[in-house]
Design a protein around this motif. Structure first.
Motif, mmCIF file in Angstrom:
data_model
loop_
_atom_site.group_PDB
_atom_site.id
_atom_site.type_symbol
_atom_site.label_atom_id
_atom_site.label_comp_id
_atom_site.label_asym_id
_atom_site.label_seq_id
_atom_site.Cartn_x
_atom_site.Cartn_y
_atom_site.Cartn_z
ATOM 1 N N GLU A 29 10.060 -4.283 5.526
ATOM 2 C CA GLU A 29 10.065 -3.506 6.943
ATOM 3 C C GLU A 29 11.339 -3.700 7.409
ATOM 4 O O GLU A 29 11.885 -4.598 7.653
ATOM 5 C CB GLU A 29 8.814 -4.168 7.578
ATOM 6 C CG GLU A 29 8.515 -3.635 8.976
ATOM 7 C CD GLU A 29 7.351 -4.053 9.741
ATOM 8 O OE1 GLU A 29 7.027 -3.584 10.824
ATOM 9 O OE2 GLU A 29 6.788 -4.906 9.192
ATOM 10 N N LEU A 82 9.171 0.515 1.885
ATOM 11 C CA LEU A 82 8.115 0.505 1.460
ATOM 12 C C LEU A 82 7.818 -1.065 1.449
ATOM 13 O O LEU A 82 6.603 -1.216 0.949
ATOM 14 C CB LEU A 82 7.814 1.453 0.509
ATOM 15 C CG LEU A 82 8.186 2.983 0.714
ATOM 16 C CD1 LEU A 82 7.738 3.745 -0.498
ATOM 17 C CD2 LEU A 82 7.244 3.576 1.842
ATOM 18 N N HIS A 138 0.861 -1.164 0.041
ATOM 19 C CA HIS A 138 -0.110 0.090 -0.229
ATOM 20 C C HIS A 138 0.992 1.201 -0.049
ATOM 21 O O HIS A 138 0.621 2.086 -0.658
ATOM 22 C CB HIS A 138 -0.798 -0.034 1.197
ATOM 23 C CG HIS A 138 -1.951 1.330 1.304
ATOM 24 N ND1 HIS A 138 -2.979 1.320 0.160
ATOM 25 C CD2 HIS A 138 -1.953 2.394 1.913
ATOM 26 C CE1 HIS A 138 -3.607 2.543 0.393
ATOM 27 N NE2 HIS A 138 -2.960 3.079 1.647
ATOM 28 N N GLU A 139 1.879 1.395 0.926
ATOM 29 C CA GLU A 139 2.680 2.387 0.945
ATOM 30 C C GLU A 139 3.360 2.715 -0.580
ATOM 31 O O GLU A 139 3.525 4.020 -0.862
ATOM 32 C CB GLU A 139 3.798 2.480 2.026
ATOM 33 C CG GLU A 139 3.428 2.359 3.370
ATOM 34 C CD GLU A 139 2.614 1.014 3.779
ATOM 35 O OE1 GLU A 139 2.999 0.128 2.948
ATOM 36 O OE2 GLU A 139 1.770 0.969 4.886
ATOM 37 N N LEU A 183 0.909 4.169 -3.005
ATOM 38 C CA LEU A 183 0.607 5.750 -2.902
ATOM 39 C C LEU A 183 1.926 6.285 -3.489
ATOM 40 O O LEU A 183 1.597 7.412 -3.930
ATOM 41 C CB LEU A 183 0.365 5.869 -1.148
ATOM 42 C CG LEU A 183 -0.652 5.187 -0.659
ATOM 43 C CD1 LEU A 183 -0.551 5.546 0.862
ATOM 44 C CD2 LEU A 183 -1.913 5.724 -1.289
#
Length: 230
Positions: free
Chosen positions: A167, A164, A93-94, A97
């Motif tokens: 982790e 992103l 998701h990051e 975006l």
């Protein structure tokens, strides 16, 4: 033609490279290549779409009327891009975006549509699938090199934004913590300069290879009816 033909890969990676020879898809190439991670991520998404789109069109080509082939091709590409877009949104998701509109814009990417029209609509599914992969990998290499150049010169780092995807991971400060950065490299003008240098290097390598080929000495051959000396 064999799906694993050497020419398929040479065309995709070098002779017909989408970014350096055909100059297609320049909008995402220039906009997303601010870091290597962003560039490679979009390249991987494009490979998936190109491979599946080529496979789908090659499989259905005999059932698609010639008059409506372009709308059907776009519909197939749009469906595949929607799936990829939703997968990025769900699992990355990051990064999704950050890439923003450029994943949905794969639908209008000339690389995908042009390869479907020129190749997949005229060849069998297996060959077309590998052609799509080869063309996508050629684009991925251009994006990776361009992203590496711009990130390294602009910020002095590599793998910026890797957190992103993984982790806890972080960028590598290749040029040290004191590197002030070179802002123009990661701005739009820097993208044009970097791509221009890449194309110039590509053309120089090709011209050198051609010159060496023409300069190679030709070994004289004995006539077929010549009698060897005893």
């Amino acid at each position: 033609m064999s799906a694993f033909s050497k020419d398929t890969w040479i065309n995709g990676l070098w002779k017909q490279n989408p970014g350096l020879v055909q100059l297609l898809g320049l909008c995402p190439i220039l906009a997303v290549s601010t870091t290597m991670v962003n560039a490679v991520s979009l390249g991987i998404a494009t490979i998936v779409v190109m491979a599946l789109a080529n496979l789908s069109v090659a499989t259905l080509r005999n059932f698609i009327p010639y008059e409506i082939r372009i709308p059907v091709f776009i519909l197939i590409i749009a469906s595949l891009v929607t799936v990829v877009d939703l997968l990025f949104n769900a699992y990355l998701h990051e990064l999704y975006l950050v890439l923003g509109i450029f994943i949905p814009l794969i639908v209008t990417n000339c690389i995908v549509l042009a390869r479907i029209e020129a190749f997949a609509a005229k060849n069998d599914p297996l060959v077309s699938t590998f052609d799509g992969i080869a063309q996508g990998v050629g684009l991925l290499l251009v994006l990776a090199v361009l992203g590496t150049m711009r990130e390294l010169i602009g910020a002095g780092t590599l793998f910026g934004g890797i957190d992103l995807i993984i982790e806890g991971a972080s960028a590598i400060k290749v040029l040290g913590t004191d590197y002030p950065g070179f802002l123009i490299a990661i701005l739009p003008p820097g993208a044009f300069f970097a791509l221009g240098c890449l194309i110039a290097a590509f053309n120089w390598i090709n011209s050198r290879a051609t010159a060496r080929k023409h300069a190679a000495p030709v070994t004289p051959q004995a006539p077929a009816d010549a009698v060897p000396e005893s």
